[in-house]
Design a protein around this motif. Structure first.
Motif, short mmCIF file in Angstrom:
data_model
loop_
_atom_site.label_atom_id
_atom_site.label_comp_id
_atom_site.label_asym_id
_atom_site.label_seq_id
_atom_site.Cartn_x
_atom_site.Cartn_y
_atom_site.Cartn_z
N VAL A 297 -44.02 -49.68 4.61
CA VAL A 297 -42.73 -50.35 4.79
C VAL A 297 -42.62 -51.53 3.83
CG1 VAL A 297 -41.39 -51.79 6.36
CG2 VAL A 297 -42.33 -49.63 7.15
N ARG A 298 -43.67 -52.28 3.71
CA ARG A 298 -43.66 -53.41 2.79
C ARG A 298 -43.50 -52.94 1.34
NH1 ARG A 298 -46.37 -54.98 7.33
NH2 ARG A 298 -46.24 -57.19 7.89
N GLU A 299 -44.23 -51.92 0.98
CA GLU A 299 -44.17 -51.43 -0.41
C GLU A 299 -42.77 -50.92 -0.75
OE1 GLU A 299 -48.85 -50.01 -0.59
OE2 GLU A 299 -47.28 -48.58 -0.05
N ARG A 300 -42.11 -50.32 0.18
CA ARG A 300 -40.76 -49.80 -0.09
C ARG A 300 -39.74 -50.92 -0.31
NH1 ARG A 300 -40.59 -44.88 4.43
NH2 ARG A 300 -41.73 -43.33 3.14
N ASN A 301 -40.04 -52.09 0.18
CA ASN A 301 -39.08 -53.21 0.07
C ASN A 301 -39.40 -54.20 -1.05
OD1 ASN A 301 -36.99 -53.30 2.46
ND2 ASN A 301 -38.90 -52.53 3.35
N LEU A 302 -40.50 -54.00 -1.78
CA LEU A 302 -40.94 -55.00 -2.76
C LEU A 302 -40.00 -55.10 -3.96
CD1 LEU A 302 -44.78 -54.27 -2.89
CD2 LEU A 302 -43.66 -56.24 -1.83
N GLY B 62 -31.11 -55.36 9.59
CA GLY B 62 -30.61 -54.01 9.43
C GLY B 62 -31.47 -53.26 8.43
N TYR B 63 -31.68 -51.94 8.67
CA TYR B 63 -32.56 -51.18 7.79
C TYR B 63 -32.19 -49.70 7.86
CZ TYR B 63 -34.95 -50.73 12.31
OH TYR B 63 -35.23 -50.52 13.63
N ASP B 64 -32.68 -48.94 6.85
CA ASP B 64 -32.35 -47.52 6.81
C ASP B 64 -33.48 -46.67 7.41
OD1 ASP B 64 -34.34 -47.30 4.87
OD2 ASP B 64 -32.93 -47.18 3.20
N ASP B 65 -33.36 -45.36 7.30
CA ASP B 65 -34.34 -44.47 7.91
C ASP B 65 -35.74 -44.64 7.33
OD1 ASP B 65 -32.38 -43.42 9.54
OD2 ASP B 65 -32.04 -41.63 8.30
N ASP B 66 -35.82 -45.06 6.07
CA ASP B 66 -37.11 -45.24 5.42
C ASP B 66 -37.68 -46.64 5.59
OD1 ASP B 66 -37.16 -42.63 4.41
OD2 ASP B 66 -35.88 -43.21 2.71
N GLY B 67 -37.01 -47.48 6.36
CA GLY B 67 -37.50 -48.83 6.61
C GLY B 67 -37.09 -49.85 5.57
N ARG B 68 -36.17 -49.46 4.65
CA ARG B 68 -35.71 -50.43 3.65
C ARG B 68 -34.66 -51.34 4.28
NH1 ARG B 68 -36.24 -45.67 0.65
NH2 ARG B 68 -37.78 -45.84 -1.05
N GLY C 232 -41.62 -69.35 7.63
CA GLY C 232 -40.79 -68.34 7.00
C GLY C 232 -41.53 -67.03 6.83
N THR C 233 -42.78 -67.09 6.41
CA THR C 233 -43.58 -65.87 6.26
C THR C 233 -43.79 -65.19 7.61
OG1 THR C 233 -44.69 -66.82 4.33
CG2 THR C 233 -45.78 -64.98 5.42
N PHE C 234 -43.99 -65.99 8.65
CA PHE C 234 -44.14 -65.43 10.00
C PHE C 234 -42.88 -64.65 10.38
CE2 PHE C 234 -44.11 -65.99 14.72
CZ PHE C 234 -45.32 -65.33 15.00
N ALA C 235 -41.72 -65.24 10.10
CA ALA C 235 -40.46 -64.56 10.43
C ALA C 235 -40.34 -63.24 9.67
CB ALA C 235 -39.28 -65.47 10.11
N MET C 236 -40.60 -63.26 8.38
CA MET C 236 -40.41 -62.07 7.56
C MET C 236 -41.45 -60.99 7.89
SD MET C 236 -38.43 -60.99 5.04
CE MET C 236 -38.31 -59.48 5.98
N GLU C 237 -42.69 -61.37 8.01
CA GLU C 237 -43.75 -60.38 8.21
C GLU C 237 -43.73 -59.78 9.62
OE1 GLU C 237 -45.59 -59.12 5.72
OE2 GLU C 237 -44.12 -60.34 4.63
N ARG C 238 -43.35 -60.56 10.60
CA ARG C 238 -43.18 -59.99 11.95
C ARG C 238 -42.01 -59.00 11.95
NH1 ARG C 238 -46.11 -59.65 15.68
NH2 ARG C 238 -46.96 -58.53 13.93
N THR C 239 -40.99 -59.30 11.12
CA THR C 239 -39.86 -58.38 10.98
C THR C 239 -40.32 -57.06 10.36
OG1 THR C 239 -38.29 -60.21 10.75
CG2 THR C 239 -37.60 -58.06 9.91
N MET C 240 -41.15 -57.15 9.32
CA MET C 240 -41.66 -55.94 8.69
C MET C 240 -42.47 -55.09 9.69
SD MET C 240 -40.74 -55.35 5.63
CE MET C 240 -39.88 -56.14 4.29
N ASP C 241 -43.29 -55.76 10.49
CA ASP C 241 -44.07 -55.02 11.48
C ASP C 241 -43.16 -54.34 12.51
OD1 ASP C 241 -46.49 -55.57 10.30
OD2 ASP C 241 -47.02 -57.19 11.66
N ARG C 242 -42.11 -55.05 12.91
CA ARG C 242 -41.20 -54.46 13.90
C ARG C 242 -40.50 -53.22 13.34
NH1 ARG C 242 -39.74 -57.82 18.36
NH2 ARG C 242 -38.53 -56.01 19.01
#
Length: 805
Positions: A391-396, A299-305, A369-379
């Motif tokens: 998107v990644r920077e907004r979630n760090l 789940g995520y918001d309009d800004d990709g967080r 685990g990294t594959f799962a998370m990073e593919r999620t970020m790309d999606r």
């Protein structure tokens, strides 16, 4: 600590010996030993009905044949579950030799011992075994379906159900502005060290003692296992790891059946016995890793967080669970990486299949685990039309959020708390290193040449340096030599250099005066092992503590000779001296001599320590109460919890649309392992890890057919990258020292491999505009994917892939 040596790029001390052929590996030991060979199951799942050895009995040079019926006492029991866990509800392990049912191709059934390996192999080839073939389970999908079972008493094929969560995932997903669900696969691979496993054993009947050499990552643990299974006192067992030609996790497993059976045979035959694994044996009877099916809902918001993340993983643990569920726990607890995810649930079903066991391979569940998370970020980036880096920077996680407590339990049984880091600065460094914002020009230039260019990135966080402890012994000899011993084993990581740097820096002695011994239970009997990027963190701190103990005693003894306060003394270049007073000094080697009061003078140096050599204080005993002779100290370091290293990789790939060959044009790494002892060795570790990451992404795959036969069990068919396929690596370092240990160290050994598949998948997807949902990927698979009805991807600016025909 003096700053000399610590942090310097000292060249590896061990390399010259190894390069000129003076290494001593397992197969270099025991030229007169009897040798063993094994008859292994040709079936993935079969009941052993009968073993007929009669045709082998007439082979000249045959010495012994052993089957399960010859095993007694603890040897006849299943091998241990090394790391029990309350969620490992159905643990199963094999026997040293198959008792009733073989559960994978390659499982040992018969051991043959002969005067040499050729004869042993000839005899083994004459042994006839009758089997009843049983239904086979291959892959996580078949294991989940459970139409057939691997173990009769585990009807759903599930060994463990690991579950951790923070917050109410269902409610958080329901409240999210956007949700996304998808499934992806990570295929099975293996580490392939240059040297396979091997064991040499020698029994001494006169004092009932056993010496074993093993190509292992855990000599002290092998010693304990042998003592337990052969019912020997631990003091009567010595285990030495000679030079080891690579481990990468496969050699942390213990005891392998051969580590018990070879010593057993040496004891029964009263003669040295040796076994060296051949390459096919390594393929079909050692250990693999990686295979998972990942079902992800975010789940995520309009800004990709991200507002909530729910992950269900089906993990293939092979036929047995000797190493527990460490790999899937690592996946579950390291999956979130550097991101601040408020609500998270991880469920892992670890399932049995009729394939080789799965145990840690460099990265140990973290690449998945990294594959799962990073593919999620790309999606998320693609769905929201936002740049993938943004998107990644907004979630760090931000620097002021450390220590960051996840509310989860890590693989060491301790809280999952990130100790330190600066993830925004790390990402900023990576973008500069790969020119992320200027990539559009490079893409256009490639298109003009008829090539497809794509870029991807993947940050990660790695738990390193878990306990429970490691120890070290440091001793200064009368010659001035400093001996450093630790039970930790080495497989090429540079321990001899790094530990020497630490000891030399602490003691103030020249580096060339320090000699390091690892993995020899005769020198150091208590240790845990080499795994989980823990050597520098745990053993490094132990070496520093032991060296400080030696230094404290040296200053105390020297203070009496120099009539000074110990606080006014320092050691520099092997000389104990009064600070700021040239000439008021004594060599450290002389202090070592004086530390051992003697009655007899064996040489000129010893004469200085005899009872009439000079005035003494006859109001005190020669050795003080609570003290001991000699200038040496043993100490241990036990970490409160793991440290957490971090990093980020970016990769640029070029794809030829005529052949669909995938070439890596640029590979960039930013790495943070806290305080760096030796940057040259850290960079070498990163380079090696990247090579394995590239292999795992593009080449290396254990291909089983539906009958459980490994169809590519040789280097003719199992692809690995050559030097020509391994890219040059642009590396930048960041250092956020760990507050958990005085040296500020975090681990570095597995960093290079963890994000490789995720970053490369992202780059390929960016180049071709098709969803990449499984790794590794070959040119043929990419060709089929592009021409299929698979989902198209349009990435956000500034890296718009466009649509592919």
């Amino acid at each position: 600590m003096t700053t000399k040596l610590f942090g310097e790029p000292v060249r590896r001390r061990e390399d010259a010996r190894l390069i000129i052929g003076q290494g001593r590996y397992l197969d270099d030991i025991g030229s007169g030993a009897y040798e063993a060979a094994f008859v292994r199951s040709p079936y993935a799942h079969a009941r052993v009905l009968d073993i007929d050895v009669s045709a082998a009995m007439d082979v000249e040079g045959l010495l012994a044949i052993y089957t399960y019926e010859d095993l007694t006492g603890p040897l006849a029991e299943p091998l241990p579950v090394l790391i029990p866990h309350p969620q490992l509800t159905s643990p199963r392990t094999g026997y040293p030799l198959v008792k009733d049912v073989a559960q994978h191709v390659g499982e040992p059934i018969v051991m043959v011992v002969a005067t040499d390996r050729y004869i042993a192999e000839d005899a083994a080839g004459l042994i006839e075994i009758s089997y009843e073939e049983l239904p086979v389970v291959v892959g996580v999908d078949a294991a989940e379906a459970a139409e057939h079972t691997v173990h009769d008493d585990v009807p759903d094929n599930v060994a463990a159900r690991h579950h951790q969560e923070t917050g109410d995932v269902e409610a958080a997903l329901a409240a999210s502005a956007h949700t996304l669900s998808f499934t992806q696969y990570f295929e099975r691979s293996a580490s392939m060290p240059m040297e396979g496993k091997g064991v040499h054993a020698r029994w001494d009947d006169a004092d009932s003692s056993l010496r074993v050499y093993s190509s292992t990552q855990a000599s002290t643990s092998v010693r304990a296992a042998i003592a337990a299974k052969l019912e020997l006192s631990m003091e009567k067992v010595e285990v030495i790891a000679p030079d080891v030609g690579g481990g990468f996790g496969v050699k942390i497993v213990h005891p392998w059946p051969e580590e018990l059976l070879v010593p057993m045979a040496a004891r029964l035959l009263g003669h040295e016995v040796k076994w060296t694994e051949d390459r096919r044996e390594h393929f079909i009877s050692s250990a693999h890793e990686r295979q998972q099916r990942q079902e992800i809902t975010v789940g995520y918001d309009d800004d990709g967080r991200i507002t909530a993340l729910d992950v269900l993983v089906w993990h293939d643990n092979g036929a047995y669970t000797p190493y527990g569920i460490i790999v899937p726990i690592n996946t579950a607890t390291q999956l979130c990486g550097p991101y601040d995810i408020p609500v998270y649930r991880a469920r892992v079903n670890s399932v049995y299949t009729n394939t080789v066991i799965v145990t840690p391979y460099r990265g140990a569940g973290r690449p998945q685990g990294t594959f799962a998370m990073e593919r999620t970020m790309d999606r998320i980036a693609q769905e929201r039309g936002i740049d993938r880096a943004l998107v990644r920077e907004r979630n760090l996680i931000q620097p002021d959020q450390f220590p960051y407590d996840w509310g989860l339990t890590f693989q060491d049984g301790r809280p999952l708390i990130y100790d330190s880091g600066d993830y925004p600065a790390m990402m900023a460094k990576l973008k500069v290193l790969v020119d992320w914002d200027g990539f559009a020009e490079r893409r256009a230039a490639a298109e003009a040449r008829g090539k497809l260019l794509g870029i991807g990135m993947a940050p990660y966080v790695e738990g390193t340096g878990p306990g429970p402890y490691e120890g070290a012994h440091v001793q200064v000899l009368g010659s001035g030599k400093v001996l450093v011993s630790t039970g930790l084993t080495s497989q090429g990581q540079g321990h001899e250099t790094v530990f020497a740097q630490l000891a030399a820096a602490e003691l103030g002695v020249p580096l060339e005066d320090v000699e390091v011994t690892t993995g020899d239970t005769r020198r150091f009997g208590y240790a845990v092992g080499t795994f989980a990027s823990r050597a520098a963190v745990v053993s490094g701190n132990a070496v520093a503590l032991a060296a400080r103990g030696v230094k404290e005693k040296a200053l105390r003894i020297a203070a009496e000779v120099l009539e000074a306060d110990p606080a006014d003394l320092e050691i520099d270049e092997g000389l104990v001296q009064v600070k700021g007073t040239p000439g008021a000094s004594i060599p450290l080697r002389t202090v070592a001599v004086l530390s051992n009061p003697l009655r007899y003078a064996f040489d000129e140096a010893a004469r200085q320590a005899t009872q009439f050599s000079g005035p003494g204080d006859d109001s005190k005993p020669p050795v003080a109460v609570g003290d001991a002779p000699g200038l040496e100290h043993t100490d241990y370091y036990s970490p409160l919890r793991s440290t957490f290293a971090s990093g980020a990789h970016a990769v640029v790939v070029e794809i030829d649309p005529a052949t669909w060959e995938i070439a890596i044009e640029q590979y960039a790494v930013v790495h943070d392992c806290g305080t760096i002892i030796n940057p040259m060795i850290v960079e070498g570790q990163v380079h090696g890890g990247v090579a394995q990451g590239v292999g795992g992404a593009l080449y290396e795959r254990m291909a089983y057919d539906r009958d459980g036969q490994l169809t590519n069990a040789s280097f003719m068919d199992f692809l690995m990258p050559y030097a020509s396929e391994v890219p040059d690596v642009d590396i930048d370092h960041q250092s956020t020292p760990s507050p958990l240990n005085e040296l500020g160290i975090k681990g570095a050994g597995e960093a290079g491999v963890i994000p490789g598949s995720a970053a490369i998948a992202s780059a390929i997807e960016d180049a071709v505009g098709r969803r990449i949902a499984a790794m590794p990927i070959s040119p043929t698979e990419l060709y089929d994917l592009v021409r299929s009805d698979a989902e198209r991807v349009t990435n956000s600016s500034p890296h718009d892939s466009g649509a592919m025909a």
